[in-house]
Design a protein around this motif. Structure first.
Motif, PDB file in Angstrom:
ATOM      1  N   GLY A  38      -5.801   1.434  -6.069  1.00 54.87           N
ATOM      2  CA  GLY A  38      -7.021   2.229  -5.958  1.00 54.87           C
ATOM      3  C   GLY A  38      -8.245   1.629  -6.610  1.00 54.87           C
ATOM      4  N   LEU A  39      -8.159   0.375  -7.077  1.00 57.59           N
ATOM      5  CA  LEU A  39      -9.311  -0.291  -7.681  1.00 57.59           C
ATOM      6  C   LEU A  39      -9.562  -1.604  -6.949  1.00 57.59           C
ATOM      7  N   TYR A  40     -10.799  -1.819  -6.502  1.00 57.40           N
ATOM      8  CA  TYR A  40     -11.137  -2.998  -5.704  1.00 57.40           C
ATOM      9  C   TYR A  40     -12.432  -3.634  -6.196  1.00 57.40           C
ATOM     10  N   LYS A 137       2.057  -3.447   3.256  1.00 61.09           N
ATOM     11  CA  LYS A 137       3.102  -3.337   2.247  1.00 61.09           C
ATOM     12  C   LYS A 137       3.989  -2.125   2.455  1.00 61.09           C
ATOM     13  N   ASP A 138       3.512  -1.134   3.251  1.00 62.30           N
ATOM     14  CA  ASP A 138       4.324   0.059   3.500  1.00 62.30           C
ATOM     15  C   ASP A 138       5.188  -0.070   4.742  1.00 62.30           C
ATOM     16  N   SER A 257      -1.929   9.059  -5.137  1.00 65.36           N
ATOM     17  CA  SER A 257      -1.218   7.892  -4.576  1.00 65.36           C
ATOM     18  C   SER A 257      -2.141   7.139  -3.625  1.00 65.36           C
ATOM     19  N   PRO A 258      -3.076   6.347  -4.178  1.00 64.78           N
ATOM     20  CA  PRO A 258      -4.025   5.621  -3.323  1.00 64.78           C
ATOM     21  C   PRO A 258      -3.347   4.453  -2.612  1.00 64.78           C
ATOM     22  N   ARG A 259      -3.140   4.602  -1.300  1.00 65.35           N
ATOM     23  CA  ARG A 259      -2.425   3.579  -0.536  1.00 65.35           C
ATOM     24  C   ARG A 259      -3.162   3.157   0.728  1.00 65.35           C
ATOM     25  N   ARG A 264      -9.126   5.302   0.111  1.00 58.12           N
ATOM     26  CA  ARG A 264      -8.715   6.204  -0.973  1.00 58.12           C
ATOM     27  C   ARG A 264      -8.628   5.395  -2.259  1.00 58.12           C
ATOM     28  N   VAL A 265      -9.672   5.480  -3.053  1.00 58.25           N
ATOM     29  CA  VAL A 265      -9.780   4.661  -4.257  1.00 58.25           C
ATOM     30  C   VAL A 265     -10.060   5.549  -5.467  1.00 58.25           C
ATOM     31  N   ARG A 266      -9.965   4.949  -6.645  1.00 64.62           N
ATOM     32  CA  ARG A 266     -10.152   5.704  -7.881  1.00 64.62           C
ATOM     33  C   ARG A 266     -11.543   5.511  -8.487  1.00 64.62           C
ATOM     34  N   GLU A 267     -12.231   4.478  -8.087  1.00 60.29           N
ATOM     35  CA  GLU A 267     -13.616   4.250  -8.501  1.00 60.29           C
ATOM     36  C   GLU A 267     -14.404   3.867  -7.260  1.00 60.29           C
TER      37      GLU A 267
END
Length: 654
Positions: A38-40, A137-138, A257-259, A264-267
């Motif tokens: 979730g961080l880029y 990755k999923d 669950s950022p996937r 869908r990110v946290r920042e």
């Protein structure tokens, strides 16, 4: 002018993600340490693309709408979010794998499992099911689960799943848990059962100062900074409403669950508008300019019926029919639509979905999301909410600071009403400590109750009962008289219409909508970004690195800079075709070539990215043409009318 087939190859998310990674549009943050979900980080092209989107957003909204721009703090004291309701209610529902403890967002789990089963049903029936796109990755993890789901379902089960998915955003935590039990929904990675849903607050907690005595949070939205500065903004705007404030800045949400990459990110970076309006008049002075704009609308009634079929309707008609609550809300929906189209979003993959009652944010009375279709489905990218007077009211009540508008009335309002007046000296002597209770009770009576009491006092003493205690009132203790009041100032708490943009989501869906591969070579990917947002506007391509080209390269670069056009020189040793192909991947819309004829004749060719058409003219003509192209004054067809086609050969002799 050539035409181009952008649909020769089906969209390939894997190829796009490889391009974005290889050309460093963005990448996982802290990657050499293993990364954090979730961080880029954005690279040069991604940063420039976002900056150009923001610059166009400023022009489209702040400049054109004369908005007041803010830049408020990210760290916020806890009492602010306690008052706003975020501490208690800014949460999502999560479940855990009972064996592994893996955490999954509950509504996403239900959605993914039911959609996989429906896809499996179509496959089993021999129908073409659109494969659900997912992160690379999923894929391996879910391959087995997807295969197991490839079985036919009874028609009534299919209908039940479809209705559930249409209404999914309206379910509470308990209802999501019931769905997991009813449909036997398990963790698709392990096939283990999951726990009952639990609320998880999405704010990042912190503390302010060295002692830890002042708890705080990283803001999950920029909005509270607008509301807390309302009095200053109102004063800056000479006390007049309506007006709008705007802010672009970072926000933080501790997603469960950022996937989904940038979706869908946290920042993330937000652009938010708070339009303050009279609650009695939510018309908009420019609504007539937008009333004929047609939007694709999915209202709450359609969703509640179990359908996801939208309708096309002008915003004028939608307001008249009560589908959109008011003119100001509709006006901003139309402006959002036009902005998204301007930066390159495909209008056929854009809709506005109305929130259902249970999914509405605690502060909203109505809300529409601009949802953009992409490889993962429909994603909310812009919210447009009517927050009513919620925020200003709760902050005013908590702090005692009046966040209100005081408006001089053109014509004073004259009213008459009954007013109780106590003889304070007699009241205190007669009822002592209980005098305040009696006074408060009488002053809270409505007009009809006061008239009744007045009539009783006209006939002598009377009795008032408060919580089973009788108070005998005499005419000399209380008089009730009809008085005239003249009101020249109206005081009210304004309502707020809030468009809120998730810029990372918009950026990613724009990249998906812009990506395609050349018909003759699937490996030659192109990003058809509009010039207004393209990271680099013009590529300067000298035929070789010979010194004789340097003065012209410098001249062309200088003239483009003075015209405000960002250009880049590619004088590498590879062929011109490969240099253009590399920059097609970066979305560069135009390229100019400097060759030996340029040195001799001061001519130059210009190439358009999508069609690969080339035109020729003098250096100054080409620079003037490309400037008009980038500024949006002409399109490529207009450029073709100005400049003759290039046949592949420049004559060196004049």
């Amino acid at each position: 002018m050539s035409t181009v087939d952008k649909s020769a190859h089906p969209f390939d998310k894997g190829r796009l993600e490889a391009l974005l990674s290889r050309r460093f549009f963005y990448a996982p943050a802290f990657e050499i340490y293993g990364g954090v979900a979730g961080l880029y980080d954005y690279g040069p092209s991604g940063s420039a693309l976002q900056a150009n989107i923001i610059a166009e957003w400023r022009k489209h909204f702040i400049v054109e709408e004369s908005m007041l721009e803010l830049d408020t703090t990210i760290m916020t004291p806890a009492p602010v979010f306690e008052t706003s309701g975020h501490v208690a209610r800014f949460a999502d529902w999560m479940v855990k794998d009972v064996q592994t403890g893996d955490v999954i967002r509950a509504d996403h789990l239900v959605k993914n499992v039911l959609e996989a089963r429906l896809a499996g049903d179509k496959e089993a029936r021999g129908q073409a099911a659109a494969p659900a796109a997912e992160d690379e990755k999923d894929k391996k993890k879910k391959k087995k689960a997807a295969k197991a789901a490839a079985v036919p379902l009874p028609d009534e089960v299919v209908k039940n799943y479809e209705v559930t998915l249409a209404q999914l955003d309206n379910y509470s935590g308990a209802e999501l848990g019931e769905l997991c039990r009813k449909f036997d929904i398990r963790n698709p990675d392990t096939n283990n059962e999951v726990t009952e849903p639990q609320e998880f607050n999405l704010m990042f907690a912190s503390s302010i100062g060295p002692t830890g005595q002042h708890p705080g949070y990283l803001r999950p939205e920029t909005a509270q900074g607008h509301f807390l500065n309302f009095s200053r903004l109102l004063d800056y705007n000479n006390g007049r409403v309506p007006f709008a404030s705007a802010q672009i800045g970072r926000s933080f949400r501790n997603e469960i669950s950022p996937r989904a990459g940038l979706l869908r990110v946290r920042e993330f970076t937000m652009a938010e508008i708070e339009h303050f309006v009279d609650p009695n008049d939510k018309s908009h002075p420019r609504f007539k300019e937008m009333r004929d704009v047609v939007l694709v609308l999915l209202d709450r009634d359609v969703q509640s019926s179990g359908s996801t079929t939208p309708i096309k309707m002008s915003i004028g008609e939608a307001v008249e029919k009560g589908i959109i609550a008011n003119e100001t809300l509709a006006y901003f929906m139309a402006r959002i639509y036009l902005f998204l189209l301007k930066i390159g979003i495909n209008p056929d993959r854009l809709r506005f979905r109305q929130h259902m009652s249970n999914e509405m944010a605690h502060y909203a009375t109505d809300c529409w999301d601009a949802e953009i279709h992409n490889s993962t489905g429909w994603t909310e990218c812009v919210g447009c909410a009517d927050r009513a007077a919620y925020d200003l009211t709760v902050h005013s009540a908590k702090t005692g600071h009046p966040l209100v508008v005081r408006e001089a009335l053109a014509k004073p309002i004259v009213t008459e009403r009954e007013v109780p007046e106590f003889n304070k000296k007699t009241l205190g002597k007669t009822f002592k400590q209980e005098a305040g209770i009696l006074q408060k009770h009488v002053e809270s009576l409505d007009e009809s109750a006061l008239l009744k009491l007045k009539q009783e006092l006209a006939n002598g003493p009377t009795t008032i009962t408060i919580q089973d205690k009788a108070f005998e009132i005499t005419p000399d203790l209380l008089r009730i008289e009809l008085k005239t009041f003249k009101q020249s100032i109206r005081e009210y708490t304004p309502n707020v219409i809030e468009p809120s943009f998730g810029l990372g989501r918009i950026l990613y869906t724009l990249l998906e909508h812009s990506y395609w591969s050349r018909a003759q070579d699937v490996e030659r990917g192109v990003l058809s970004l509009p010039p207004v947002v393209a990271p680099t506007k013009v590529l300067i391509v000298p035929l070789s690195a010979k010194e004789e080209f340097d003065p012209l390269v410098q001249e062309v670069s200088s003239k483009l800079r003075k015209a405000g056009i960002f250009s880049r020189v590619d004088d590498s040793n590879t062929s011109i075709g490969k240099r253009y192909a590399r920059n097609d991947e970066l979305g560069t819309p135009y390229g100019v070539t400097i060759d030996f004829a340029s040195v001799k004749n001061r001519t130059m060719t210009i190439r358009e990215r999508d069609t690969m058409d080339q035109r020729i003219g003098s250096i100054d003509e080409v620079i003037a043409t490309v400037t008009d192209l980038v500024d949006g004054n002409i399109d490529w067809a207009g450029a073709c009318q100005r400049l003759p086609a290039y046949d592949g050969v420049q004559a060196i002799e004049a």
